[in-house]
Design a protein around this motif. Sequence first.
Motif, PDB file in Angstrom:
ATOM      1  N   SER A 104     -60.659  40.962 -48.047  1.00  0.00           N
ATOM      2  CA  SER A 104     -59.497  41.353 -48.366  1.00  0.00           C
ATOM      3  C   SER A 104     -58.507  42.452 -47.836  1.00  0.00           C
ATOM      4  O   SER A 104     -57.478  42.593 -48.028  1.00  0.00           O
ATOM      5  CB  SER A 104     -59.358  41.539 -49.751  1.00  0.00           C
ATOM      6  OG  SER A 104     -60.104  42.499 -50.442  1.00  0.00           O
ATOM      7  N   ILE A 105     -59.380  43.180 -46.865  1.00  0.00           N
ATOM      8  CA  ILE A 105     -58.811  44.186 -46.216  1.00  0.00           C
ATOM      9  C   ILE A 105     -57.693  44.040 -45.380  1.00  0.00           C
ATOM     10  O   ILE A 105     -56.680  44.802 -45.039  1.00  0.00           O
ATOM     11  CB  ILE A 105     -59.874  45.271 -45.710  1.00  0.00           C
ATOM     12  CG1 ILE A 105     -59.452  46.593 -45.316  1.00  0.00           C
ATOM     13  CG2 ILE A 105     -60.231  44.421 -44.285  1.00  0.00           C
ATOM     14  CD1 ILE A 105     -60.703  47.331 -44.570  1.00  0.00           C
ATOM     15  N   PHE A 106     -57.613  42.642 -44.879  1.00  0.00           N
ATOM     16  CA  PHE A 106     -56.617  42.358 -43.977  1.00  0.00           C
ATOM     17  C   PHE A 106     -55.285  41.834 -44.546  1.00  0.00           C
ATOM     18  O   PHE A 106     -54.317  41.493 -44.080  1.00  0.00           O
ATOM     19  CB  PHE A 106     -57.150  41.239 -42.947  1.00  0.00           C
ATOM     20  CG  PHE A 106     -56.212  40.909 -41.859  1.00  0.00           C
ATOM     21  CD1 PHE A 106     -56.056  41.716 -40.884  1.00  0.00           C
ATOM     22  CD2 PHE A 106     -55.790  39.622 -41.629  1.00  0.00           C
ATOM     23  CE1 PHE A 106     -55.099  41.340 -39.585  1.00  0.00           C
ATOM     24  CE2 PHE A 106     -55.012  39.426 -40.684  1.00  0.00           C
ATOM     25  CZ  PHE A 106     -54.737  39.965 -39.569  1.00  0.00           C
ATOM     26  N   THR A 107     -55.414  41.487 -45.960  1.00  0.00           N
ATOM     27  CA  THR A 107     -54.219  40.948 -46.641  1.00  0.00           C
ATOM     28  C   THR A 107     -52.939  41.718 -46.536  1.00  0.00           C
ATOM     29  O   THR A 107     -51.787  41.285 -46.346  1.00  0.00           O
ATOM     30  CB  THR A 107     -54.347  40.763 -48.145  1.00  0.00           C
ATOM     31  OG1 THR A 107     -55.183  42.333 -48.481  1.00  0.00           O
ATOM     32  CG2 THR A 107     -55.505  39.711 -48.356  1.00  0.00           C
ATOM     33  N   ILE A 231     -56.719  48.296 -51.367  1.00  0.00           N
ATOM     34  CA  ILE A 231     -56.481  49.773 -51.494  1.00  0.00           C
ATOM     35  C   ILE A 231     -56.711  50.650 -50.507  1.00  0.00           C
ATOM     36  O   ILE A 231     -55.915  51.655 -50.283  1.00  0.00           O
ATOM     37  CB  ILE A 231     -57.443  50.107 -52.751  1.00  0.00           C
ATOM     38  CG1 ILE A 231     -57.220  49.661 -54.158  1.00  0.00           C
ATOM     39  CG2 ILE A 231     -57.295  51.771 -53.038  1.00  0.00           C
ATOM     40  CD1 ILE A 231     -58.347  49.836 -55.188  1.00  0.00           C
ATOM     41  N   ILE A 232     -57.763  50.335 -49.545  1.00  0.00           N
ATOM     42  CA  ILE A 232     -58.159  51.290 -48.306  1.00  0.00           C
ATOM     43  C   ILE A 232     -57.170  51.144 -47.240  1.00  0.00           C
ATOM     44  O   ILE A 232     -57.096  51.698 -46.557  1.00  0.00           O
ATOM     45  CB  ILE A 232     -59.637  51.298 -48.146  1.00  0.00           C
ATOM     46  CG1 ILE A 232     -60.033  49.910 -47.730  1.00  0.00           C
ATOM     47  CG2 ILE A 232     -60.309  51.885 -49.170  1.00  0.00           C
ATOM     48  CD1 ILE A 232     -61.456  49.752 -47.189  1.00  0.00           C
ATOM     49  N   SER A 233     -56.488  49.707 -47.204  1.00  0.00           N
ATOM     50  CA  SER A 233     -55.626  49.401 -46.060  1.00  0.00           C
ATOM     51  C   SER A 233     -54.105  49.502 -46.559  1.00  0.00           C
ATOM     52  O   SER A 233     -53.367  49.393 -45.637  1.00  0.00           O
ATOM     53  CB  SER A 233     -55.999  48.206 -45.524  1.00  0.00           C
ATOM     54  OG  SER A 233     -55.803  46.924 -46.749  1.00  0.00           O
ATOM     55  N   GLY A 234     -53.975  49.521 -47.614  1.00  0.00           N
ATOM     56  CA  GLY A 234     -52.397  49.376 -48.217  1.00  0.00           C
ATOM     57  C   GLY A 234     -51.457  50.417 -47.721  1.00  0.00           C
ATOM     58  O   GLY A 234     -50.370  50.306 -47.135  1.00  0.00           O
ATOM     59  N   PHE A 235     -52.088  51.638 -47.783  1.00  0.00           N
ATOM     60  CA  PHE A 235     -51.448  52.979 -47.299  1.00  0.00           C
ATOM     61  C   PHE A 235     -51.725  53.045 -45.682  1.00  0.00           C
ATOM     62  O   PHE A 235     -50.950  54.287 -45.391  1.00  0.00           O
ATOM     63  CB  PHE A 235     -52.086  54.150 -48.080  1.00  0.00           C
ATOM     64  CG  PHE A 235     -51.758  54.243 -49.435  1.00  0.00           C
ATOM     65  CD1 PHE A 235     -50.334  54.452 -50.029  1.00  0.00           C
ATOM     66  CD2 PHE A 235     -52.653  53.698 -50.414  1.00  0.00           C
ATOM     67  CE1 PHE A 235     -50.132  54.477 -51.384  1.00  0.00           C
ATOM     68  CE2 PHE A 235     -52.529  53.808 -51.832  1.00  0.00           C
ATOM     69  CZ  PHE A 235     -51.131  54.001 -52.010  1.00  0.00           C
ATOM     70  N   SER A 236     -52.318  52.602 -45.335  1.00  0.00           N
ATOM     71  CA  SER A 236     -52.564  52.589 -43.689  1.00  0.00           C
ATOM     72  C   SER A 236     -51.753  51.856 -42.721  1.00  0.00           C
ATOM     73  O   SER A 236     -51.392  51.932 -41.596  1.00  0.00           O
ATOM     74  CB  SER A 236     -53.784  52.616 -43.277  1.00  0.00           C
ATOM     75  OG  SER A 236     -54.417  51.599 -43.586  1.00  0.00           O
ATOM     76  N   THR A 361     -44.500  49.423 -53.309  1.00  0.00           N
ATOM     77  CA  THR A 361     -44.963  49.523 -51.783  1.00  0.00           C
ATOM     78  C   THR A 361     -46.344  48.830 -51.737  1.00  0.00           C
ATOM     79  O   THR A 361     -46.820  48.484 -52.669  1.00  0.00           O
ATOM     80  CB  THR A 361     -44.960  51.058 -51.352  1.00  0.00           C
ATOM     81  OG1 THR A 361     -46.139  51.538 -51.727  1.00  0.00           O
ATOM     82  CG2 THR A 361     -43.814  51.777 -51.481  1.00  0.00           C
ATOM     83  N   VAL A 362     -46.748  48.293 -50.435  1.00  0.00           N
ATOM     84  CA  VAL A 362     -47.902  47.911 -50.236  1.00  0.00           C
ATOM     85  C   VAL A 362     -49.092  48.584 -50.766  1.00  0.00           C
ATOM     86  O   VAL A 362     -50.097  48.232 -51.295  1.00  0.00           O
ATOM     87  CB  VAL A 362     -48.057  47.633 -48.768  1.00  0.00           C
ATOM     88  CG1 VAL A 362     -49.567  47.019 -48.468  1.00  0.00           C
ATOM     89  CG2 VAL A 362     -47.037  46.851 -48.093  1.00  0.00           C
ATOM     90  N   GLY A 363     -49.032  49.982 -50.471  1.00  0.00           N
ATOM     91  CA  GLY A 363     -50.235  50.761 -51.031  1.00  0.00           C
ATOM     92  C   GLY A 363     -50.096  50.946 -52.610  1.00  0.00           C
ATOM     93  O   GLY A 363     -51.132  50.835 -53.235  1.00  0.00           O
ATOM     94  N   GLN A 364     -49.133  50.942 -53.140  1.00  0.00           N
ATOM     95  CA  GLN A 364     -48.891  51.178 -54.479  1.00  0.00           C
ATOM     96  C   GLN A 364     -49.434  49.763 -55.351  1.00  0.00           C
ATOM     97  O   GLN A 364     -50.264  49.626 -56.311  1.00  0.00           O
ATOM     98  CB  GLN A 364     -47.653  51.296 -54.962  1.00  0.00           C
ATOM     99  CG  GLN A 364     -46.952  52.543 -54.785  1.00  0.00           C
ATOM    100  CD  GLN A 364     -45.316  52.805 -54.995  1.00  0.00           C
ATOM    101  OE1 GLN A 364     -44.872  51.862 -54.883  1.00  0.00           O
ATOM    102  NE2 GLN A 364     -45.124  53.987 -55.428  1.00  0.00           N
ATOM    103  N   MET A 365     -49.147  48.651 -54.645  1.00  0.00           N
ATOM    104  CA  MET A 365     -49.642  47.337 -55.034  1.00  0.00           C
ATOM    105  C   MET A 365     -51.201  47.276 -55.014  1.00  0.00           C
ATOM    106  O   MET A 365     -51.836  46.763 -55.606  1.00  0.00           O
ATOM    107  CB  MET A 365     -49.031  46.215 -54.184  1.00  0.00           C
ATOM    108  CG  MET A 365     -49.681  44.875 -54.595  1.00  0.00           C
ATOM    109  SD  MET A 365     -49.219  43.406 -53.526  1.00  0.00           S
ATOM    110  CE  MET A 365     -50.128  44.050 -51.997  1.00  0.00           C
ATOM    111  N   GLY A 366     -51.615  47.913 -53.751  1.00  0.00           N
ATOM    112  CA  GLY A 366     -53.111  47.881 -53.696  1.00  0.00           C
ATOM    113  C   GLY A 366     -53.759  48.494 -54.905  1.00  0.00           C
ATOM    114  O   GLY A 366     -54.999  48.164 -54.980  1.00  0.00           O
ATOM    115  N   LEU A 367     -53.299  49.501 -55.528  1.00  0.00           N
ATOM    116  CA  LEU A 367     -53.821  50.327 -56.650  1.00  0.00           C
ATOM    117  C   LEU A 367     -53.964  49.481 -57.798  1.00  0.00           C
ATOM    118  O   LEU A 367     -54.928  49.685 -58.440  1.00  0.00           O
ATOM    119  CB  LEU A 367     -53.094  51.553 -56.595  1.00  0.00           C
ATOM    120  CG  LEU A 367     -53.137  52.653 -55.624  1.00  0.00           C
ATOM    121  CD1 LEU A 367     -52.235  53.841 -56.178  1.00  0.00           C
ATOM    122  CD2 LEU A 367     -54.537  53.167 -55.711  1.00  0.00           C
TER     123      LEU A 367
END
Length: 541
Positions: A104-107, A231-236, A361-367
Amino acid sequence: MLTYLREVPLGHLIRLLSGRKLLRFPEEQDGFSVPDTVRFSRQTTVVSDAHVSPAVLEAATSSPPVTWYSANDPENPKNWSSWKKAAVYIIICFYTATAQASVSIFTPSQMLLPDIFGISTTVSSLGLALFVFGYGSGGLFLSPLSEIPAVGRNPPYVVSTVLFTLFSIGTPFVNTVAGIMILRFLQGLLASPIMNTGGASLADITTTYELPYGMYSWAMFAFVGPAIGPIISGFSVGPEGWRFPLWEILILAVPTLILVVRLLLPETSAPRILYARSRRLRHVTQDPTLLSQYEVEQRGKDEGDRSASALLYSALVMPWKVNALDPSILFTTLYCCLVYSAYYLFFEVFPLVYMDQHGMTVGQMGLIYICVPVGTFLAAIPYFAFIHWKVHAPMRAAHPQQSPLEPEDRLVPALVASVIIPTGLFLFAWTGRTASIHWIVPTIGAMLVSGGNAVIFQSIYVYIALAYPRYAASLFGCNGFAKATVACGAILIANTLYGRLGIAGGTSLIGGLCVLCTVGMFSLYRFGAALRARSRFTAKS
């Protein structure tokens, strides 16, 4: 420590470079004598493994095979020290979480591909779908290799992880959509051994009492992996670009290869360990009749039973035949496909709920994906209570007159979980469709679905192993392939599903199907014993 080092890939390399003068096994040490537990007949002529005379073969197959030297044999994985078992658990669970995170890291990146490459959202979803299909395919075709004592668990792990790392190096440099998707499929294919046989490695070293807890612990990491990927890719992905998550896969793969799989993971398969022991004993004693159980069975078969076509039939045809002719197994396969697809549909519908409706945001959604491990952990509490009080208590009491639990009795947690899953789906469906309801409410629904899924898979796999032990390994591979294939298709139709029915309608459709499966689960609990009694594939047949 030297004993541990002797059994890991790094130790094998040291032994090879030293001409087997370092890290020697007991059979290779001076003064070794064959224990009384091992059959020993003196031979003065060395006979090759490939050409054994009929007389020698008859003597080998009519006598007990090479086994453990004693009940406390330190090479028996069940007898390993606590720290050694803990090391294996840490390695397998870390390896599993790494492979699952790569799913899922690529989503977050695939949401950017339509604008970058001018493709549809369905095509961009292939980045997730093909990885899922890849490890399902690998589970069917590659994982059975680890069940062969001549191969063992480690070679598939090591070879697949080396190739996975190499492909992960090249993936960030690809500039075409087709190239990205092909490599994503290959990554999934090469991640399949740990995803499909990691539990078997832990079962090798775990006692009967501890096994349910160990299997659920491993399952938690399998569910945590896909959750931590976004989570680890959303903020990057924003500041670093859409390629950076592909580099993060490599960052996870390298330590897994160098520090974990390649150097520190010992072989856990007891048949493989005994197979290697029998070869050492034949070399030391020059007795060609010292055979492991696997070798005795293989040499007792005719050439047709050992052929590649026979092995392929057993691994690829027989599980589908069981599914076609046994309704109970067919139901478990279909149910696993449905709940597995519901889980992966979250990766497609979460952006619609939390980004479009709640403006995250994408990062917030990842959480938000933290709800997955939380739900899996909370579900462990009642599941462990059931194991402790319902399954293990009679075993501890050891009443001779008390009948053992039937396979259907192990489905009791699944009965509860089968109600929780549609409840969670309906809660997510009707509270996630509008921003007027706080985002925590649909998140609770997703948490319920995640915890229910974990219990469903644990209960169904235990049921299959107990009810159909002869075909359990091939049925697990078939189940994994089927659910990955269906989940792949579900991911690809997600945009059409939610585009036409909306968040509420699309998720409710899945929830309605799960309600039907709830009826099926209660029916299996009630009538499963009768179905097994009529089945030609059970141990009684």
